[in-house]
Scaffold this motif. Structure first.
Motif, PDB file in Angstrom:
ATOM      1  N   MET A  30      45.478  43.402  25.103  1.00 16.78           N
ATOM      2  CA  MET A  30      44.308  44.213  24.759  1.00 16.78           C
ATOM      3  C   MET A  30      44.070  44.351  23.250  1.00 16.78           C
ATOM      4  O   MET A  30      43.932  45.460  22.744  1.00 16.78           O
ATOM      5  CB  MET A  30      44.417  45.608  25.395  1.00 16.78           C
ATOM      6  CG  MET A  30      44.581  45.591  26.889  1.00 16.78           C
ATOM      7  SD  MET A  30      44.602  47.223  27.673  1.00 16.78           S
ATOM      8  CE  MET A  30      45.768  48.142  26.720  1.00 16.78           C
ATOM      9  N   THR A  33      41.050  46.473  22.221  1.00 20.52           N
ATOM     10  CA  THR A  33      41.288  47.916  22.345  1.00 20.52           C
ATOM     11  C   THR A  33      42.084  48.412  21.153  1.00 20.52           C
ATOM     12  O   THR A  33      41.760  49.457  20.572  1.00 20.52           O
ATOM     13  CB  THR A  33      42.014  48.229  23.672  1.00 20.52           C
ATOM     14  OG1 THR A  33      41.163  47.813  24.755  1.00 20.52           O
ATOM     15  CG2 THR A  33      42.342  49.703  23.788  1.00 20.52           C
ATOM     16  N   SER A  36      39.849  48.553  18.169  1.00 18.72           N
ATOM     17  CA  SER A  36      38.993  49.743  18.232  1.00 18.72           C
ATOM     18  C   SER A  36      39.772  50.987  17.825  1.00 18.72           C
ATOM     19  O   SER A  36      39.244  51.855  17.116  1.00 18.72           O
ATOM     20  CB  SER A  36      38.434  49.917  19.648  1.00 18.72           C
ATOM     21  OG  SER A  36      37.655  48.801  20.023  1.00 18.72           O
ATOM     22  N   LEU A  37      41.018  51.072  18.247  1.00 18.64           N
ATOM     23  CA  LEU A  37      41.872  52.212  17.853  1.00 18.64           C
ATOM     24  C   LEU A  37      42.167  52.189  16.357  1.00 18.64           C
ATOM     25  O   LEU A  37      42.213  53.243  15.714  1.00 18.64           O
ATOM     26  CB  LEU A  37      43.188  52.194  18.647  1.00 18.64           C
ATOM     27  CG  LEU A  37      43.089  52.577  20.109  1.00 18.64           C
ATOM     28  CD1 LEU A  37      44.425  52.298  20.813  1.00 18.64           C
ATOM     29  CD2 LEU A  37      42.689  54.043  20.271  1.00 18.64           C
ATOM     30  N   GLU A  89      35.260  44.808  16.306  1.00 21.11           N
ATOM     31  CA  GLU A  89      35.495  46.089  16.974  1.00 21.11           C
ATOM     32  C   GLU A  89      35.550  47.236  15.967  1.00 21.11           C
ATOM     33  O   GLU A  89      35.044  48.331  16.228  1.00 21.11           O
ATOM     34  CB  GLU A  89      36.785  46.053  17.800  1.00 21.11           C
ATOM     35  CG  GLU A  89      36.633  45.474  19.191  1.00 21.11           C
ATOM     36  CD  GLU A  89      36.717  43.965  19.239  1.00 21.11           C
ATOM     37  OE1 GLU A  89      36.967  43.328  18.196  1.00 21.11           O
ATOM     38  OE2 GLU A  89      36.512  43.404  20.339  1.00 21.11           O
ATOM     39  N   PHE A 111      34.809  56.093  22.124  1.00 19.59           N
ATOM     40  CA  PHE A 111      35.753  54.994  22.334  1.00 19.59           C
ATOM     41  C   PHE A 111      35.551  54.383  23.722  1.00 19.59           C
ATOM     42  O   PHE A 111      35.448  53.158  23.858  1.00 19.59           O
ATOM     43  CB  PHE A 111      37.195  55.501  22.169  1.00 19.59           C
ATOM     44  CG  PHE A 111      38.237  54.442  22.377  1.00 19.59           C
ATOM     45  CD1 PHE A 111      38.580  53.582  21.357  1.00 19.59           C
ATOM     46  CD2 PHE A 111      38.864  54.307  23.608  1.00 19.59           C
ATOM     47  CE1 PHE A 111      39.536  52.601  21.539  1.00 19.59           C
ATOM     48  CE2 PHE A 111      39.822  53.320  23.800  1.00 19.59           C
ATOM     49  CZ  PHE A 111      40.157  52.467  22.774  1.00 19.59           C
ATOM     50  N   ARG A 115      34.114  50.602  24.413  1.00 21.42           N
ATOM     51  CA  ARG A 115      34.891  49.600  25.152  1.00 21.42           C
ATOM     52  C   ARG A 115      34.108  49.123  26.375  1.00 21.42           C
ATOM     53  O   ARG A 115      34.125  47.944  26.716  1.00 21.42           O
ATOM     54  CB  ARG A 115      36.273  50.147  25.567  1.00 21.42           C
ATOM     55  CG  ARG A 115      37.212  50.461  24.418  1.00 21.42           C
ATOM     56  CD  ARG A 115      37.392  49.308  23.418  1.00 21.42           C
ATOM     57  NE  ARG A 115      37.964  48.137  24.050  1.00 21.42           N
ATOM     58  CZ  ARG A 115      37.685  46.878  23.708  1.00 21.42           C
ATOM     59  NH1 ARG A 115      36.856  46.611  22.727  1.00 21.42           N
ATOM     60  NH2 ARG A 115      38.254  45.880  24.331  1.00 21.42           N
ATOM     61  N   ILE A 119      33.249  45.243  26.588  1.00 23.92           N
ATOM     62  CA  ILE A 119      33.903  44.434  27.623  1.00 23.92           C
ATOM     63  C   ILE A 119      32.888  43.894  28.631  1.00 23.92           C
ATOM     64  O   ILE A 119      32.877  42.706  28.951  1.00 23.92           O
ATOM     65  CB  ILE A 119      35.005  45.246  28.338  1.00 23.92           C
ATOM     66  CG1 ILE A 119      36.154  45.531  27.356  1.00 23.92           C
ATOM     67  CG2 ILE A 119      35.516  44.512  29.576  1.00 23.92           C
ATOM     68  CD1 ILE A 119      37.147  46.574  27.834  1.00 23.92           C
TER      69      ILE A 119
END
Length: 162
Positions: A30, A33, A36-37, A89, A111, A115, A119
């Protein structure tokens, strides 16, 4: 990322460092993800220490520079859009949180929405993803996902659901 691709990028290279989301794109699972974090501390700093105009300018610069950074890194890797390239991202999340108060609830909702859009790529995001190439192609679908997220966040504020 395959080991041969890893050999083609270096976190010491500033373009690669940014494209790989400060290294977060190297997560074995991921990476999008994690990219993005990785944007969240940057968003926190922008939201708390920059005016709206400065946050907007920073986000625009991050997005435009991202076109070159992601394109260059993809070219160096020899792969159009390797999953380890996550600056798109980061930029998308910066856009998602534009003029949105940085609270725990807002960050979680933004968030999750980002996502979702990133996605599933609903129309018109899917059109951008399929038809654009190079750095612009890497960046633009996530910019659109960030804009869609920002739109939903502002709608939620308007109807006072958050």
């Amino acid at each position: 990322m395959h080991s041969s691709l890893r050999e083609r990028v270096s976190l010491r290279n500033p373009a690669h460092f940014l494209a790989l989301g400060f290294g977060s794109g190297l997560a074995p699972k991921m990476p999008g993800t994690f990219g993005s974090l990785a944007a969240l501390p940057l968003i926190f700093l922008c939201a708390h220490y920059l005016s709206f105009s400065a946050y907007l300018a920073f986000t625009l610069i991050a997005s435009v520079v991202g076109i070159w950074v992601c394109g260059k890194t993809a070219e160096d890797m020899g792969v159009h859009d390797d999953s380890s390239i996550v600056w798109d991202e980061v930029a998308g999340m910066l856009i998602a949180m534009l003029a949105v108060p940085f609270t725990f609830t807002n960050v979680i909702i933004a968030f999750a929405l980002f996502r979702f859009f990133d996605i599933l790529k609903p129309w018109p995001i899917s059109v951008l993803d399929k038809n654009l190439h190079g750095g612009l192609g890497i960046m633009l679908d996530d910019i659109a996902a960030g804009a869609a997220t920002m739109g939903v966040m502002h709608l939620l504020f308007y109807v006072e659901w958050i």
